[in-house]
Structures are given as C-alpha cells and as structure tokens.
Design a protein around this motif. Structure first.
Motif, PDB file in Angstrom:
ATOM      1  N   GLY A  17      -0.781  27.661 -10.723  1.00 21.49           N
ATOM      2  CA  GLY A  17       0.649  27.670 -10.977  1.00 21.49           C
ATOM      3  C   GLY A  17       1.241  26.283 -10.846  1.00 21.49           C
ATOM      4  O   GLY A  17       0.576  25.320 -10.502  1.00 21.49           O
ATOM      5  N   GLU A  49      11.386  34.780  -3.492  1.00 20.08           N
ATOM      6  CA  GLU A  49      10.181  35.355  -2.879  1.00 20.08           C
ATOM      7  C   GLU A  49      10.546  36.303  -1.733  1.00 20.08           C
ATOM      8  O   GLU A  49       9.972  37.389  -1.600  1.00 20.08           O
ATOM      9  N   ASP A 133       7.021  37.057 -14.776  1.00 17.73           N
ATOM     10  CA  ASP A 133       5.714  36.465 -14.478  1.00 17.73           C
ATOM     11  C   ASP A 133       4.728  37.516 -13.962  1.00 17.73           C
ATOM     12  O   ASP A 133       4.088  37.333 -12.928  1.00 17.73           O
ATOM     13  N   ARG A 134       4.609  38.626 -14.731  1.00 21.78           N
ATOM     14  CA  ARG A 134       3.601  39.642 -14.411  1.00 21.78           C
ATOM     15  C   ARG A 134       2.894  40.040 -15.706  1.00 21.78           C
ATOM     16  O   ARG A 134       2.627  41.206 -15.972  1.00 21.78           O
ATOM     17  N   ASN A 138      -1.075  36.253 -16.719  1.00 19.58           N
ATOM     18  CA  ASN A 138      -0.937  35.828 -15.326  1.00 19.58           C
ATOM     19  C   ASN A 138      -0.366  37.000 -14.531  1.00 19.58           C
ATOM     20  O   ASN A 138       0.827  37.050 -14.236  1.00 19.58           O
ATOM     21  N   ASN A 140      -0.374  38.055 -11.434  1.00 20.36           N
ATOM     22  CA  ASN A 140       0.163  37.955 -10.072  1.00 20.36           C
ATOM     23  C   ASN A 140      -0.002  39.268  -9.328  1.00 20.36           C
ATOM     24  O   ASN A 140       0.914  39.754  -8.643  1.00 20.36           O
ATOM     25  N   ASP A 152       3.692  36.429  -5.652  1.00 16.54           N
ATOM     26  CA  ASP A 152       4.393  35.438  -6.473  1.00 16.54           C
ATOM     27  C   ASP A 152       5.603  36.011  -7.200  1.00 16.54           C
ATOM     28  O   ASP A 152       5.532  36.374  -8.376  1.00 16.54           O
ATOM     29  N   HIS A 153       6.731  36.028  -6.493  1.00 15.63           N
ATOM     30  CA  HIS A 153       7.977  36.507  -7.082  1.00 15.63           C
ATOM     31  C   HIS A 153       9.007  35.392  -7.249  1.00 15.63           C
ATOM     32  O   HIS A 153      10.210  35.642  -7.316  1.00 15.63           O
TER      33      HIS A 153
END
Length: 254
Positions: A17, A49, A133-134, A138, A140, A152-153
């Motif tokens: 990342g 996060e 971002d899922r 990627n 996560n 990874d939020h």
C-alpha cells in the motif's frame, strides 16, 4: 478510549500500500502493525481506521484490536530507507497500532469459501462506510485461524476530506461491482435487516468517542473534537437506513 502503549522496537516496514505501515513491538509485549500519522492523508486515515474498525467490531465483524502507539522517532534511526526515515521523523507521538495476526493469509476468492450471509454483512458494512478499497485486486481481507478478518479502512468515509460536501457525498450509491466478495452472492437484504437497526446515535457516539482528541483537534470549521465527532456520526446514521437499496453492481453474472 483505545489502549495506549509505547513502541519499544521498530522491526521492519511492511511495503504494502501507499502508507508504508511498519511492524513494531510495544511495552505491553504486543506486536502491532503501525499506521503513521505522518503518512499520506495523515490523521484522517487514522480516524477512519478507528471509526470503521470499532464500528465493524460492534456489528460482529472481525477486526484486529486497535491501540494508540506512542512513537519515538529515534527507534527508526537504523532504517536504511530514506522514505521510511522521513515517515518516522514526522510521526512522533500517538500513532495507530493494529494487532499483528501472525501467520494470517491474504484472502483469495478462489481458495476460500464465504457464505452469502457473511458476504452480505461485509458488503453492507462497506457500503455504509463507502469503502472503496475492498476490491478483488486488493481485498484487504485476511484468513486467520479459519476466520475472515477485515483490515485497512483508511480509504473510507471519503466525505471527511470535504466537510462542506459531506451530506451530498454520503448520499451517493455504493458500487460493489469490483467487490472481493461479489462472487459469493452477498445477501444484502438479510444483512440490512440485521445490521441497520443497530446503527443508532448512541452507538455512533460510543464509536467516535474512541478517537483520540489529538487526531480531531484543529479541523477547519469545527470548534471542538466533539463537534467533529458528531460530524462523523451524522452521515453514517443517515446512510444506514437505506444504503442497501443503493448498492449497485451485484446484479448479473459473477
């Protein structure tokens, strides 16, 4: 409040990342993945996060434990990478640590099965916080001891990068066409029935209260950290009731 620990040894950078997280040991003898306040979007990433991680945990999803990690930049003096050195120098004070899941495997949709129920809960949650971002590129997601864990939020709640447009941004649909769990026929209806009623003002106040004041102070347009906490809670509360009807991209062949 998050548990507070102090980093005692900087082990190595994790070159995955754009934020260059690092692996550290702390004075509680724990090993943590460290997210630096001096990286990328800075403290907004750490806030995301915490809010999303703690919210997911309260909804019954598996997320590594979170702590604040006090970092002395001198711990990284032996790191030969200049980029990492600069990151350490710019991140003195409280940073975010996540429990290191030793031996965990990256999620591969071709190697692991996920039930429609579990997939639905995760997709619904990602729609709630607008997690971009899922994707299958990627995910996560980690498999650890046979269970699926969310990580990874930092790339969530994109509206907090432009507070004047937060309400309009939060009202937008969620595109799940590239979601890592799309192939598992996520049961969004069941997820919404189970999870949406849990998103209350009280729950969101509890979750946002966990964010350290140091990461909220000085935000333009907000007088106090509590004002900013309420701003984080507002879009999530508004989004929860109907976001299941605005999840796009799950239709058609998988």
């Amino acid at each position: 409040m998050l548990k507070e620990v102090t980093a005692t040894r900087y082990i190595t950078p994790l070159r995955e990342g754009g934020s260059l997280p690092g692996l550290v040991e702390a004075d509680d003898l724990g090993t943590y993945v460290l997210k630096f306040r001096g990286a990328g979007q800075g403290r907004k990433t750490l806030v995301a996060e915490v809010v999303c991680g703690e919210l997911a945990r309260r909804l019954g999803l598996r997320v590594p434990g979170l702590v604040t990690v006090a970092l002395d930049p001198v711990l990284g003096l032996g790191e030969p990478d200049e980029q990492v050195q600069e990151l350490l120098k710019g991140s003195g004070g409280p940073n975010l640590g996540m429990d290191f899941l030793s031996g965990a495997l990256g999620f591969d949709p071709l190697a692991f099965e996920v039930s429609a129920e579990d997939a639905g809960r995760i997709v619904w949650f990602d729609a709630l916080v607008n997690n971009v971002d899922r994707s299958w590129r990627n995910p996560n997601l980690l498999m650890w001891h046979g269970d699926l864990w969310l990580i990874d939020h930092g790339a969530t709640m994109i509206w907090h990068h432009n507070w004047p447009g937060a309400d309009a941004s939060a009202a937008r649909p969620y595109d799940a066409s590239d979601h890592a769990l799309r192939p598992f026929a996520p049961d969004i209806t069941a997820a919404a029935a189970r999870l949406a009623p849990q998103i209350t003002e009280e729950l969101l106040a509890e979750v946002t209260a966990v964010v350290p004041d140091a990461w909220l102070t000085g935000e333009p347009g907000f007088d106090t950290p509590d004002d900013l906490r309420r701003a984080y809670a507002g879009p999530l509360l508004a989004r929860a009731a109907g976001v299941h009807d605005r999840i796009n991209g799950l239709e058609g062949p998988r």
